[in-house]
Motif scaffolding. Structure first.
Motif, PDB file in Angstrom:
ATOM      1  N   GLU A 176     -13.939 -31.614 -18.333  1.00 30.43           N
ATOM      2  CA  GLU A 176     -15.199 -30.995 -18.753  1.00 30.43           C
ATOM      3  C   GLU A 176     -15.612 -29.906 -17.771  1.00 30.43           C
ATOM      4  O   GLU A 176     -16.069 -28.840 -18.176  1.00 30.43           O
ATOM      5  N   GLU A 177     -15.449 -30.169 -16.488  1.00 32.89           N
ATOM      6  CA  GLU A 177     -15.828 -29.180 -15.474  1.00 32.89           C
ATOM      7  C   GLU A 177     -14.961 -27.928 -15.583  1.00 32.89           C
ATOM      8  O   GLU A 177     -15.456 -26.806 -15.464  1.00 32.89           O
ATOM      9  N   GLN A 178     -13.661 -28.107 -15.815  1.00 31.98           N
ATOM     10  CA  GLN A 178     -12.776 -26.953 -15.974  1.00 31.98           C
ATOM     11  C   GLN A 178     -13.156 -26.143 -17.209  1.00 31.98           C
ATOM     12  O   GLN A 178     -13.147 -24.909 -17.174  1.00 31.98           O
ATOM     13  N   HIS A 179     -13.489 -26.839 -18.297  1.00 34.52           N
ATOM     14  CA  HIS A 179     -13.935 -26.130 -19.498  1.00 34.52           C
ATOM     15  C   HIS A 179     -15.210 -25.347 -19.199  1.00 34.52           C
ATOM     16  O   HIS A 179     -15.350 -24.196 -19.622  1.00 34.52           O
ATOM     17  N   ALA A 180     -16.140 -25.947 -18.473  1.00 34.42           N
ATOM     18  CA  ALA A 180     -17.395 -25.261 -18.150  1.00 34.42           C
ATOM     19  C   ALA A 180     -17.139 -24.007 -17.320  1.00 34.42           C
ATOM     20  O   ALA A 180     -17.733 -22.949 -17.574  1.00 34.42           O
ATOM     21  N   VAL A 181     -16.237 -24.096 -16.360  1.00 37.75           N
ATOM     22  CA  VAL A 181     -15.909 -22.939 -15.515  1.00 37.75           C
ATOM     23  C   VAL A 181     -15.267 -21.841 -16.347  1.00 37.75           C
ATOM     24  O   VAL A 181     -15.622 -20.662 -16.245  1.00 37.75           O
ATOM     25  N   ARG A 182     -14.325 -22.212 -17.190  1.00 40.32           N
ATOM     26  CA  ARG A 182     -13.631 -21.226 -18.023  1.00 40.32           C
ATOM     27  C   ARG A 182     -14.574 -20.593 -19.043  1.00 40.32           C
ATOM     28  O   ARG A 182     -14.527 -19.380 -19.270  1.00 40.32           O
ATOM     29  N   LEU A 183     -15.427 -21.406 -19.655  1.00 41.62           N
ATOM     30  CA  LEU A 183     -16.378 -20.865 -20.628  1.00 41.62           C
ATOM     31  C   LEU A 183     -17.397 -19.971 -19.932  1.00 41.62           C
ATOM     32  O   LEU A 183     -17.763 -18.914 -20.455  1.00 41.62           O
ATOM     33  N   ALA A 184     -17.842 -20.350 -18.751  1.00 38.41           N
ATOM     34  CA  ALA A 184     -18.787 -19.510 -18.001  1.00 38.41           C
ATOM     35  C   ALA A 184     -18.164 -18.148 -17.710  1.00 38.41           C
ATOM     36  O   ALA A 184     -18.841 -17.114 -17.796  1.00 38.41           O
ATOM     37  N   ARG A 185     -16.882 -18.136 -17.389  1.00 34.10           N
ATOM     38  CA  ARG A 185     -16.197 -16.868 -17.142  1.00 34.10           C
ATOM     39  C   ARG A 185     -16.220 -15.995 -18.397  1.00 34.10           C
ATOM     40  O   ARG A 185     -16.524 -14.807 -18.339  1.00 34.10           O
ATOM     41  N   ARG A 186     -15.934 -16.594 -19.534  1.00 31.70           N
ATOM     42  CA  ARG A 186     -15.964 -15.834 -20.789  1.00 31.70           C
ATOM     43  C   ARG A 186     -17.376 -15.349 -21.111  1.00 31.70           C
ATOM     44  O   ARG A 186     -17.558 -14.233 -21.595  1.00 31.70           O
ATOM     45  N   LEU A 187     -18.348 -16.196 -20.861  1.00 29.33           N
ATOM     46  CA  LEU A 187     -19.736 -15.794 -21.111  1.00 29.33           C
ATOM     47  C   LEU A 187     -20.146 -14.643 -20.191  1.00 29.33           C
ATOM     48  O   LEU A 187     -20.836 -13.713 -20.625  1.00 29.33           O
TER      49      LEU A 187
END
Length: 133
Positions: free
Chosen positions: A44-55
């Protein structure tokens, strides 16, 4: 046969034990049903980091288009909340702490689209992760 999952900064990828992708490509080309992989095993944390980058990237594009600084599109704190909680609609976006209604009106479609695209590409559900529900 000799396959390994290599975890990198971006995404896990398959390589043959010799370091090439040739064994993987041959196995895929053969149509073998022996190859069943979990293609997206991020936490979940990795997804949050990756999604934050895209955002952040989407925010930067919007800021350039609108000729405003990125924080004027959406603040860093709200961006982090969006990445962690993956809102599915404007109501969920508005419910985030510190999310101004004007931000949702102006940029909600872009933000929600970014979240939906990421979730679809990575097979993660929209909405709060089960650990935070």
């Amino acid at each position: 046969e000799g396959l390994a999952v290599v975890a990198g900064a971006e995404a896990p990828r398959l390589r043959g034990v010799d370091g090439s992708g040739a064994a993987v490509l041959a196995l895929l080309a053969s149509g073998s049903s022996r190859l069943q992989l979990e293609l997206d095993s991020f936490s979940e944390e990795q997804h949050a980091v990756r999604l934050a980058r895209r955002l952040r990237e989407a925010r930067a594009r919007r800021a350039l288009r609108d000729d405003v600084p990125p924080y004027a599109v959406v603040g860093d704190a709200q961006l982090g909340l969006i990445a962690r909680l993956r809102p599915a609609n404007e109501q969920e976006l508005l419910a985030l702490a510190g999310m101004p209604r004007t931000t949702v009106q102006r940029h909600g479609e872009m933000l929600l689209g970014c979240v939906a695209t990421y979730c679809s590409q990575h097979g993660v559900p929209l909405g709060r992760p089960s650990a935070e529900a």
